[in-house]
Design an enzyme around this catalytic site. Structure first.
Site, PDB file in Angstrom:
ATOM      1  N   HIS A  39      42.846  47.152  34.980  1.00 51.43           N
ATOM      2  CA  HIS A  39      42.199  47.732  36.441  1.00 51.43           C
ATOM      3  C   HIS A  39      41.414  46.855  36.996  1.00 51.43           C
ATOM      4  CE1 HIS A  39      41.478  51.446  38.537  1.00 51.43           C
ATOM      5  NE2 HIS A  39      40.272  51.052  38.614  1.00 51.43           N
ATOM      6  N   GLU A  40      40.240  46.485  36.510  1.00 55.17           N
ATOM      7  CA  GLU A  40      39.314  45.837  37.264  1.00 55.17           C
ATOM      8  C   GLU A  40      39.772  44.340  37.664  1.00 55.17           C
ATOM      9  OE1 GLU A  40      36.797  47.464  38.070  1.00 55.17           O
ATOM     10  OE2 GLU A  40      37.167  49.020  36.363  1.00 55.17           O
ATOM     11  N   HIS A  77      41.505  45.032  40.903  1.00 59.36           N
ATOM     12  CA  HIS A  77      40.559  45.295  41.830  1.00 59.36           C
ATOM     13  C   HIS A  77      40.282  43.945  42.589  1.00 59.36           C
ATOM     14  CE1 HIS A  77      39.653  49.398  42.613  1.00 59.36           C
ATOM     15  NE2 HIS A  77      39.273  49.562  41.406  1.00 59.36           N
ATOM     16  N   GLU A 133      42.153  52.913  44.313  1.00 59.66           N
ATOM     17  CA  GLU A 133      42.005  53.087  42.694  1.00 59.66           C
ATOM     18  C   GLU A 133      43.290  53.358  42.360  1.00 59.66           C
ATOM     19  OE1 GLU A 133      39.837  53.199  40.549  1.00 59.66           O
ATOM     20  OE2 GLU A 133      38.466  52.357  42.233  1.00 59.66           O
TER      21      GLU A 133
END
Length: 302
Positions: free
Chosen positions: A144-145, A148, A222
């Protein structure tokens, strides 16, 4: 939760207030005139984007200092080696340079990514995450990071904040002149103290609406990062990680300057939801479950 929202807004509004005071001093004490609407737009752009890009360029340094994060230069144990290896593999799959990997001491399950560009970034996880999550769940959080970073979210947020700051500065002064002129009967000799009071108030009001727009985009990205995490680590792992987060209600002790870049955020309802950087975890899980396979596969910019 409300205290966190209030502090976030107070930080943004304080920046606008400072800009308002500085611009007033330039006009009144140093005799620098903005030269009509064109000069106002130039000055607003410089101030609006200046602070945003300074924050972006110093984001990694600020994140390390504010969280006390330890950057893993040489893995000291098996857990650190696993973190570095996993991030390296995901970064290659996402088409970005290897981010710095760090651990910071915090009780909650959380992680964040920051940095001035896709190829100059930092991914950090909390000690609470390492204690509470299994490897599959932690892998999804890292994915997930990394997503980003690959999606360029830090740069995009800086650009959006710069545009919003510029808009607020210009609009507050244009509307302030109209209101002051109406109240004073279009007196000669330039704006009085009432004009600066009106502009200050308008900076706060318009800044509040600008924060809502910025938080809307934060919530949108997100969902993209969740889908990107599913692509890199697997949908089931990403859903399991979000479910684990939901058991802790998404609490976060991250500093306000980087809280929007963490995987976990506070819970809000009604008007407060408009000021949250993260959507409700239940909504994120449901969106990920219902996302077409093609959408998940195309979520990370390579």
């Amino acid at each position: 939760m409300f205290k966190r929202v209030a502090l976030f807004l107070a930080t943004n509004l304080a920046v606008l207030a400072l800009l308002s005071i500085v611009m007033a001093m330039l006009q009144n004490f140093f005799g620098i005139q903005l030269g009509g609407q064109g000069g106002l737009l130039v000055m607003a752009t410089v101030f609006g984007f200046g602070g945003s890009f300074i924050s972006l360029m110093t984001s990694k340094w600020m994140a390390k200092r504010s969280t006390g994060a330890h950057v893993i230069e040489q893995p000291r144990n098996e857990a650190e080696q696993w973190l570095v290896t996993t991030v390296h593999r995901q970064a290659q799959a996402a088409g970005i340079k290897m981010p710095e990997v760090a651990i910071y001491d915090a009780p909650e399950i959380n992680a964040f990514a920051t940095g001035p560009s896709r190829n100059n970034s930092l991914v950090a996880v909390s000690t609470g995450l390492l204690r509470a999550m299994n490897r599959d769940e932690a892998e999804a959080v890292l994915a997930h990071e990394v997503s980003h970073v690959a999606n360029g979210d830090m740069v995009t947020m800086a650009l959006i904040q710069g545009v919003l700051n510029t808009f607020v500065i210009v609009l507050a002064r244009v509307v302030g002149r109209v209101i002051d002129g109406y109240i004073s009967g279009n007196r000669e000799g330039g704006p009085g103290i009432g004009y600066y009071v009106i502009v200050f108030v308008l900076d706060m009001v318009f800044g509040l609406f600008a924060s809502m727009i910025a938080m809307w985009f934060s919530r949108y990205r997100e969902f993209r990062a969740d889908a990107g995490g599913a692509r890199l680590a697997g949908r089931d792992k990403m859903i399991a990680a979000l479910q684990r987060l939901s058991q802790t209600h998404g609490e976060s002790t991250l500093p306000k300057t980087i809280q929007a870049f963490g995987i976990s955020g506070a819970v809000g309802h009604g008007l407060r939801k408009l000021l949250m950087s993260h959507p409700p975890l239940e909504e994120r899980i449901e969106t990920l479950r219902n996302a077409p396979v093609e959408q998940v596969r195309g979520s990370v910019v390579g």
